[in-house]
Design an enzyme around this catalytic site. Structure first.
Site, mmCIF file in Angstrom:
data_model
loop_
_atom_site.group_PDB
_atom_site.id
_atom_site.type_symbol
_atom_site.label_atom_id
_atom_site.label_comp_id
_atom_site.label_asym_id
_atom_site.label_seq_id
_atom_site.Cartn_x
_atom_site.Cartn_y
_atom_site.Cartn_z
ATOM 1 N N LYS A 265 -12.948 -19.157 16.526
ATOM 2 C CA LYS A 265 -11.577 -19.576 16.793
ATOM 3 C C LYS A 265 -11.532 -20.465 18.026
ATOM 4 O O LYS A 265 -10.781 -21.451 18.077
ATOM 5 C CB LYS A 265 -10.681 -18.353 16.979
ATOM 6 C CG LYS A 265 -9.181 -18.654 17.000
ATOM 7 C CD LYS A 265 -8.641 -18.893 18.388
ATOM 8 C CE LYS A 265 -7.123 -19.093 18.354
ATOM 9 N NZ LYS A 265 -6.558 -19.388 19.684
ATOM 10 N N ASP A 281 -6.099 -33.229 7.961
ATOM 11 C CA ASP A 281 -5.829 -31.926 7.358
ATOM 12 C C ASP A 281 -6.640 -30.837 8.060
ATOM 13 O O ASP A 281 -7.779 -30.549 7.684
ATOM 14 C CB ASP A 281 -6.167 -31.981 5.865
ATOM 15 C CG ASP A 281 -5.749 -30.720 5.116
ATOM 16 O OD1 ASP A 281 -5.362 -29.737 5.774
ATOM 17 O OD2 ASP A 281 -5.822 -30.722 3.877
ATOM 18 N N HIS A 378 -6.505 -19.016 31.972
ATOM 19 C CA HIS A 378 -5.464 -19.165 30.960
ATOM 20 C C HIS A 378 -4.090 -18.859 31.546
ATOM 21 O O HIS A 378 -3.138 -19.618 31.352
ATOM 22 C CB HIS A 378 -5.751 -18.235 29.782
ATOM 23 C CG HIS A 378 -4.703 -18.280 28.710
ATOM 24 N ND1 HIS A 378 -4.643 -19.291 27.782
ATOM 25 C CD2 HIS A 378 -3.663 -17.456 28.443
ATOM 26 C CE1 HIS A 378 -3.618 -19.084 26.970
ATOM 27 N NE2 HIS A 378 -3.012 -17.973 27.343
#
Length: 423
Positions: A265, A281, A378
């Protein structure tokens, strides 16, 4: 063009846009498209169905990339604050050792034609293969423009499957789609050959459609990161320790699909963001990447080792199906501007860039995971979002965000308290 732009984040949006425009030699139309962003209703209505509006993503620029000897600025459309920063940081870590080297196997897509109720599947397979030259010729009649540009159907392969619904004969058309993503081309060829396959198999043709497991269309990238680039003066860990922990983190992903899913991911964070910015796409790439990762039991798409010089040797391999012509890329003005920033000449070149971005994204994330932890960087970048959610506007956004980071209390309740104090 120099992709190293220290302090880009400190500039205003307008100044950043002009800096990128100057470096990439963008024309006024591209600059205006980046500023305007979204699609007009009329254009949106031609791209999708039952359109009621549009939605925008912020387009950020990842800096520091040097890919195959050329500097690149990378447009990334994504809502996650840390992704663009991580890609830029990852690219900077590899910059002094030459950046990224890429290799792409070519724009080869596969169309599948499914035949069921075949009395003698292996005999049917032989009949199809014996007639392959004629089938290739018929397929290429569907797209003479593609053939004219050096592409087209190159080969026919046949597989006999034993499924839960009985035997099936699956014909693969191997198609060079040149600079297109290729979905329309290969689907049209499969549709055209369906009656021929039905006659040759004496069965019933059902599905005829591309495969998103584009394992003939692989993109690879590699880089070397010296240990000293993996740490900083504030860290308690040496560069060698961080390097070895990254290799351990990769080994964890290679042994455990629960970890591998999150590992991959992280790769796709970068690839999807560039794919979205160029209106390609991303769903097709996601499907192909995860299927490729699962070929022998789900595992990571990247590999990490220590080379003979003590550097972290980083590599990635995955299928990437993108286009620089056709599709929706040319219909979205901001996507056209993103392509102008990338300045690519072919779909293969774009695929190599995407692989490099995914690799940089991955090892930058792993470096954070094995050192200060992923949440530190983050959440520091997320502090502005928290301040805005608490109601801060104008200069108060930065002031509240800075205080949240300073206190290591990046929470909305604390942001609301600080906002009350500052007001």
């Amino acid at each position: 063009m120099d992709s190293r732009i220290p302090g880009l984040y400190k500039l205003s949006i307008e100044d950043r846009r002009q800096e990128v425009a100057d470096r990439c030699d963008l024309d006024e139309e591209a600059i205006e498209a980046l500023a305007a962003g979204g699609l007009a209703d009329e254009r949106a209505d031609t791209i999708s169905e039952n359109v009621v509006g549009t939605i925008e993503y912020p387009v950020g620029i990842a800096t520091n990339f040097r890919i195959d000897g050329a500097d690149r600025l990378i447009p990334m459309a994504i809502e996650e604050t840390s992704v663009v920063a991580a890609a830029s940081y990852g690219a900077r870590m590899a910059r002094e050792t030459g950046g990224f080297t890429t290799n792409v196997t070519g724009p080869i897509m596969i169309a599948q034609i499914q035949a069921t109720d075949v009395a003698d599947p292996h005999a049917a397979k032989t009949r199809i293969l014996n007639d392959a030259d004629r089938l290739i010729e018929l397929a290429n009649e569907e797209d003479p423009v593609l053939v004219e540009h050096g592409g087209g159907c190159q080969d026919v392969e046949v597989r006999v499957l034993d499924s839960a619904r009985g035997g099936m004969v699956i014909t693969h058309l191997i198609v060079d789609v040149r600079d297109a993503m290729g979905g329309n081309a290969v689907n049209s060829m499969a549709e055209a050959l369906a009656p021929e396959i039905e006659a040759l198999t004496e069965g019933t043709v059902q599905l005829r459609i591309l495969s998103n497991l584009a394992d003939r269309r692989l993109a690879r990238a590699s880089a070397r990161v010296p240990p000293e680039a993996l740490t900083d003066d504030d860290s308690d860990l040496s560069g060698e320790a961080v390097r070895d922990r990254i290799v351990d983190a990769w080994a964890f992903a290679a042994a455990d699909p629960y970890r591998a899913a999150t590992h991959n991911k992280g790769i796709m964070n970068g690839i999807d963001a560039v794919t979205t910015a160029t209106f390609n796409d991303w769903r097709a790439i996601e499907a192909g990447a995860h299927a490729y990762a699962a070929r022998g039991g789900y595992g990571p798409l990247t590999t990490y080792e220590v080379d003979d010089d003590g550097n972290l040797a980083c590599s990635i391999e995955l299928p990437i199906q993108v286009g620089t012509v056709g599709g929706a890329t040319q219909l979205q003005p901001a996507a056209r501007a993103a392509m102008d920033i990338l300045d690519v000449d072919s779909a293969d070149e774009l695929a190599g860039i995407l692989a490099a971005v995914g690799l940089a994204q991955n090892y930058a994330g792993l470096r954070a995971l094995v050192s200060e932890g992923i949440q530190t960087g983050h959440m520091n970048l997320h502090a502005k979002n928290i301040a805005i959610q608490a109601g801060a506007t104008g200069d108060l956004v930065d002031e509240v965000a800075d205080r949240l980071v300073e206190e290591d209390a990046i929470r909305q309740d604390r942001a609301e308290e600080l906002l009350d104090e500052l007001r």
